[in-house]
Scaffold this active site. Sequence first.
Site, PDB file in Angstrom:
ATOM      1  N   CYS A 109      84.051 -17.722 -40.693  1.00 45.99           N
ATOM      2  CA  CYS A 109      84.925 -17.303 -39.639  1.00 45.99           C
ATOM      3  C   CYS A 109      86.310 -17.133 -40.245  1.00 45.99           C
ATOM      4  CB  CYS A 109      84.881 -18.450 -38.440  1.00 45.99           C
ATOM      5  SG  CYS A 109      85.747 -18.128 -37.109  1.00 45.99           S
ATOM      6  N   ASP A 127      83.884 -12.507 -33.066  1.00 47.31           N
ATOM      7  CA  ASP A 127      83.827 -11.715 -34.413  1.00 47.31           C
ATOM      8  C   ASP A 127      82.369 -10.602 -34.017  1.00 47.31           C
ATOM      9  OD1 ASP A 127      82.258 -11.005 -36.930  1.00 47.31           O
ATOM     10  OD2 ASP A 127      83.611 -12.417 -37.735  1.00 47.31           O
ATOM     11  N   CYS A 154      82.075 -16.982 -31.027  1.00 47.69           N
ATOM     12  CA  CYS A 154      83.195 -16.444 -31.602  1.00 47.69           C
ATOM     13  C   CYS A 154      83.304 -14.813 -31.482  1.00 47.69           C
ATOM     14  CB  CYS A 154      83.290 -16.555 -33.265  1.00 47.69           C
ATOM     15  SG  CYS A 154      84.815 -15.506 -34.228  1.00 47.69           S
ATOM     16  N   HIS A 189      80.420 -19.573 -36.503  1.00 50.63           N
ATOM     17  CA  HIS A 189      79.541 -19.072 -37.664  1.00 50.63           C
ATOM     18  C   HIS A 189      80.476 -19.391 -38.847  1.00 50.63           C
ATOM     19  CE1 HIS A 189      82.561 -15.710 -38.250  1.00 50.63           C
ATOM     20  NE2 HIS A 189      82.859 -16.010 -36.918  1.00 50.63           N
ATOM     21  N   ARG A 193      80.215  -9.621 -35.758  1.00 50.03           N
ATOM     22  CA  ARG A 193      78.906  -9.758 -36.669  1.00 50.03           C
ATOM     23  C   ARG A 193      78.256 -10.855 -35.950  1.00 50.03           C
ATOM     24  NH1 ARG A 193      82.162 -10.926 -42.158  1.00 50.03           N
ATOM     25  NH2 ARG A 193      83.378 -12.255 -40.207  1.00 50.03           N
TER      26      ARG A 193
END
Length: 356
Positions: A239, A182, A180, A236, A184
Amino acid sequence: MWSPGQGSGTGIILIPLAVLVFTKQPLVTANTRSLFQQPANTNALATERRGAEGAAASAQGKPGWATSGHNDKTLMVGSFRSGSGSTGCMHHNNRTRRSLTDSGPRQQPRNLAVPGKPAILSSLRDQLVGNPSYRDTILHPLRHLLKNNQQWSQATRREEPEFFLKLSKQQSPEYLWIGCADSRVPANEIVGLLPGELFVHRNVANVVVHTDLNCLSVLQYAVEILKVKHIIVCGHYGCGGVQAALENQQLGLIDNWLRHIQDVREKHHTLVDLFQQKERIDLLCELNVLEQVIHVCQTTIVRDAWRSGQQLSVNGWVYGLRDGLVHDLGISVIHPGEIAEVYHSALTNIAQRDVE
Ligand SMILES: [Zn+2]
């Protein structure tokens, strides 16, 4: 939302403009700065447009991203060489949402509704863009990134003087990471690999679509040219893309992308419906990874590799934001003949574990 012919307040905009003209103040004043306050970004104009669109969505009662707690302010767009991830678009939405809810001067422009105002603002903004101090304000936050880069480069060379020289001549990663976007979920850091050791493709919610030339090109290069031995699809928990899909949030263009995750939700609706809404997000994160692993296995690229006898495994993992740990979903395919069996085994494990 700003729009011509809406509401009153003509004087509010004309007075500051008149002050600007007749007092010959510098173009960037406290007032104008608040009018055009932009977060650090690579494209100030685009950010303003997003802010206006966000205001429109808010006015219509549309929900925004609900879960993305990350707070990064820089969008990196780069090549897909191993070791260089790219962050996604969700934080822009965070910023847009923040700009709509912050108190203080930043909200001031929303109350100004003057016929022809967009043209006036556009003209003033064009002047500001050419102003050195305005540009400096916008671009200043990027400097520390460049400074960080210098320090990282020096530290790496101190440890291994030939590191970059060797890396510049060849990359030979054994792993392809499909994750992803993202911020993080930084691929290399999570699995402790250095630049050059992990080939990376990231998008919103780690989706592998059979017509996505971007993802397929990365996959082909990784498998056919770099000869990676392992492909990892890593989702993750928590999400934001998966949650938006689950909750049928209407976010615009990205809805078309998240439609693929809604297909996963509907395929497994019997299982998903057994859970409370809060638990469904993480379940759907796992199911999404499962389906994307199968999508990778079904590509001509992976099938051709297997057919030619190339060693290649396709694996499904989920990363936990709260503990930093990767969870193996038990789906690892090394041959097309075992796709169905491995898939059903992993699906059964997910269903049993989560129902318990
Ligand atoms: Zn995500």
